[in-house]
Design an enzyme around this catalytic site. Structure first.
Site, PDB file in Angstrom:
ATOM      1  N   CYS A   9      38.608  37.851  31.294  1.00  0.00           N
ATOM      2  CA  CYS A   9      38.781  36.739  32.315  1.00  0.00           C
ATOM      3  C   CYS A   9      37.720  35.741  32.231  1.00  0.00           C
ATOM      4  O   CYS A   9      36.740  36.039  31.427  1.00  0.00           O
ATOM      5  CB  CYS A   9      38.498  37.817  33.754  1.00  0.00           C
ATOM      6  SG  CYS A   9      39.550  38.587  34.178  1.00  0.00           S
ATOM      7  N   GLY A  36      41.646  34.480  29.030  1.00  0.00           N
ATOM      8  CA  GLY A  36      42.905  35.045  30.121  1.00  0.00           C
ATOM      9  C   GLY A  36      43.878  33.856  30.170  1.00  0.00           C
ATOM     10  O   GLY A  36      43.698  32.979  30.513  1.00  0.00           O
ATOM     11  N   ASN A 110      34.864  38.810  36.187  1.00  0.00           N
ATOM     12  CA  ASN A 110      34.949  39.158  34.624  1.00  0.00           C
ATOM     13  C   ASN A 110      34.496  40.452  34.285  1.00  0.00           C
ATOM     14  O   ASN A 110      33.055  40.279  34.565  1.00  0.00           O
ATOM     15  CB  ASN A 110      34.324  38.184  33.870  1.00  0.00           C
ATOM     16  CG  ASN A 110      34.560  38.444  32.205  1.00  0.00           C
ATOM     17  OD1 ASN A 110      33.813  37.836  31.467  1.00  0.00           O
ATOM     18  ND2 ASN A 110      35.585  39.238  31.800  1.00  0.00           N
ATOM     19  N   GLY A 111      35.253  41.599  33.792  1.00  0.00           N
ATOM     20  CA  GLY A 111      34.577  42.795  33.622  1.00  0.00           C
ATOM     21  C   GLY A 111      35.562  43.778  34.144  1.00  0.00           C
ATOM     22  O   GLY A 111      36.651  43.595  34.547  1.00  0.00           O
ATOM     23  N   TYR A 250      34.118  37.324  18.470  1.00  0.00           N
ATOM     24  CA  TYR A 250      35.504  36.776  18.611  1.00  0.00           C
ATOM     25  C   TYR A 250      35.937  36.247  19.942  1.00  0.00           C
ATOM     26  O   TYR A 250      36.345  35.149  19.988  1.00  0.00           O
ATOM     27  CB  TYR A 250      36.725  37.810  18.107  1.00  0.00           C
ATOM     28  CG  TYR A 250      37.961  37.641  18.985  1.00  0.00           C
ATOM     29  CD1 TYR A 250      38.619  36.484  18.792  1.00  0.00           C
ATOM     30  CD2 TYR A 250      38.329  38.628  19.693  1.00  0.00           C
ATOM     31  CE1 TYR A 250      39.760  36.419  19.430  1.00  0.00           C
ATOM     32  CE2 TYR A 250      39.410  38.385  20.351  1.00  0.00           C
ATOM     33  CZ  TYR A 250      40.363  37.434  20.516  1.00  0.00           C
ATOM     34  OH  TYR A 250      41.302  37.205  21.008  1.00  0.00           O
TER      35      TYR A 250
END
Ligand code: SF4
Length: 467
Positions: A9, A36, A110-111, A250
């Site tokens: 995210c 995302g 996010n996570g 990445y």
């Protein structure tokens, strides 16, 4: 192979009195779109009221000019999502909004929490009915149910209940919070914009709107933006800092800065080390686009072998809601990459990629290059073998599907059909980041999870060990 790893995210929030915050958030989410592509949302608030618009799809698909004009306020919270916990449907898109004290609290996450089931069960026992299956709603409900008047105090109560990875953007009608878990697994930084402030998963979200980078939110810390002022509060004691090493390899954009380093430079270093570790006689060094480019440039510079592009990426395939026909699906990787046959024919190639997950895509690419006439294909991977699954918000694969979990490097080489294969060593990967090993989560490579993962969760993703 970056095509096989799905990010989790991207979070963005802004406080700016004199500007169109919805539009600024829209552009920032564009910059964070790589994190995302499943759903996107923007909530805005004006000090008294708030409104939100979110939907499935990418930023450009979801918002029209008219939509953005309807989002008025001086604060905004935005999110782009790839599902990790909870499947892909509208209710799971973010921000998640829950009523709180006559207003709303919005959460963008996010996570991935590792104690969601436990927390959800406790809340359900108290009569809470959830609309989504995401762990983010659990966080939003906990914030909403806190007795604390102020959302800052509510967040201080809730943070110790959460276990796992969380970089959060939280917004009410009056305040914006940026919160990072005590391990700092997912990134989150703060910027200055005109007379206001910005919170973003990556610094590229600041650059696109001309905001100035201030600093990363530290593990266990909360950034509070209210009444045009920014302050930081340490809420929880920082544990071993454990930024996900894949952000460096990445996930994050190469023009983002983490731990004070441009990721582009770190990736180039990874490629240089690959050339030192695994030299080979070849005619061209070529990247798997786009993520393999910096490491391929590094390999080329260190080895003296010319850099060349042999595979062209179709940038607009992305996520489509139109189901491909069987005939199109069979094209596989050709949907995304097309070889420059004349540049490849008869050449000995060094092909640089960031990782190999299941191995099938790499195998297809090697075959495509051989079909295009490559005389040799030498694969060089700018990370160590990916052996263990992620529980902190990255959708890689279950352990059984990770090719390196059960095969040696030589067996993988044979499977993908390359002439040679080399993975970057852990030592040189860490060296390329410029930071010590202790500051990263590298559990994908060594299985040492910084936040203990419950056995049931491990068993679900590590079926290989369970049978
Ligand atoms: Fe990153 Fe792997 Fe750690 Fe997940 S387990 S946070 S993908 S290094």
């Amino acid at each position: 192979m970056s095509f096989e790893i799905n990010e989790s995210c991207g979070v963005f929030a802004i406080y700016a009195r004199e500007d169109d915050v919805a539009k600024l958030t829209y552009y920032a989410l564009y910059a964070l779109q790589h994190r995302g592509q499943e759903s996107v949302g923007i909530a805005v608030a004006d000090g008294q009221e708030s409104v939100m618009l979110k939907d499935m799809g990418m930023v450009s698909q979801v918002f029209s000019e008219r939509d953005l004009q309807s989002l008025k306020g001086h604060m905004a919270l935005g999110h782009v999502r790839y599902s990790t916990t909870g499947s892909s449907f509208w209710e799971n898109s973010q921000p998640i909004q829950v009523p709180r004290r006559g207003g709303s609290v919005y959460v963008a996450h996010n996570g991935n929490l590792i104690n969601t089931d436990e927390l959800r069960g406790q809340l359900q026992a108290q009569g809470v009915r959830f609309r989504s299956t995401s762990d983010t709603e659990v966080i939003a409900v906990l914030l909403a149910r806190s007795d604390a008047d102020d959302v800052v105090e509510a967040a201080k109560e809730v943070m110790p209940m959460l276990q796992g990875a969380y970089s959060l953007g939280v917004m009410t009608e009056e305040k914006i919070l940026g919160i990072r878990d005590p391990y700092g697994i997912r990134p989150l930084c703060v910027g200055k914009y005109m007379d206001g402030y910005v919170i973003s998963s990556e610094s590229c979200g600041l650059d696109i709107i001309g905001a100035e980078y201030v600093r990363e939110i530290a593990p266990g810390e909360m950034a509070i933006i209210a009444d045009g002022e920014l302050r930081f509060e340490r809420v929880m004691e920082a544990r071993k800092p454990s930024l996900c090493i894949f952000e460096f390899i990445y996930f994050a954009r190469p023009d983002s800065v983490m731990y004070g380093t441009y990721l582009y430079h770190a990736r180039k270093h990874m490629g240089m080390s690959l050339a030192d570790e695994a030299p080979v006689q070849a005619d061209v060094v070529m990247p798997i686009p786009d993520t393999g480019v910096p490491a391929a440039i590094g390999y080329s510079q260190a080895s003296g072998i010319p850099f060349g592009e042999g595979l062209i990426k179709n940038r607009y395939v992305g996520r489509t809601f139109i189901q491909p026909t069987q005939a199109i699906r069979q094209l596989g990787v050709r949907l995304k990459l097309n070889p420059l046959v004349r540049d490849i024919r008869g050449k000995r190639l060094v092909v640089v990629d960031d990782s190999i997950v299941r191995g099938n895509t790499t195998k297809e690419i090697v075959k495509m290059l051989r079909d295009a006439g490559a005389s040799e294909v030498h694969m060089r991977i700018s990370s160590p073998p990916d052996r263990f699954p992620c529980f902190y918000g990255i959708d890689t694969a279950i352990r059984q599907e990770l090719i390196a979990s059960s095969r040696s490097v030589e067996e993988i080489r044979e499977f993908i059909g390359a002439d040679t294969l080399h993975y970057l060593s852990m030592e040189n990967l860490v060296r390329a980041t410029g930071r010590p090993r202790e500051e990263f989560c590298m559990a994908c490579f060594d299985g040492r999870y910084p936040i203990p993962v419950p056995d049931e969760m491990k068993m679900a993703k590590c079926r290989l060990e369970a049978v």
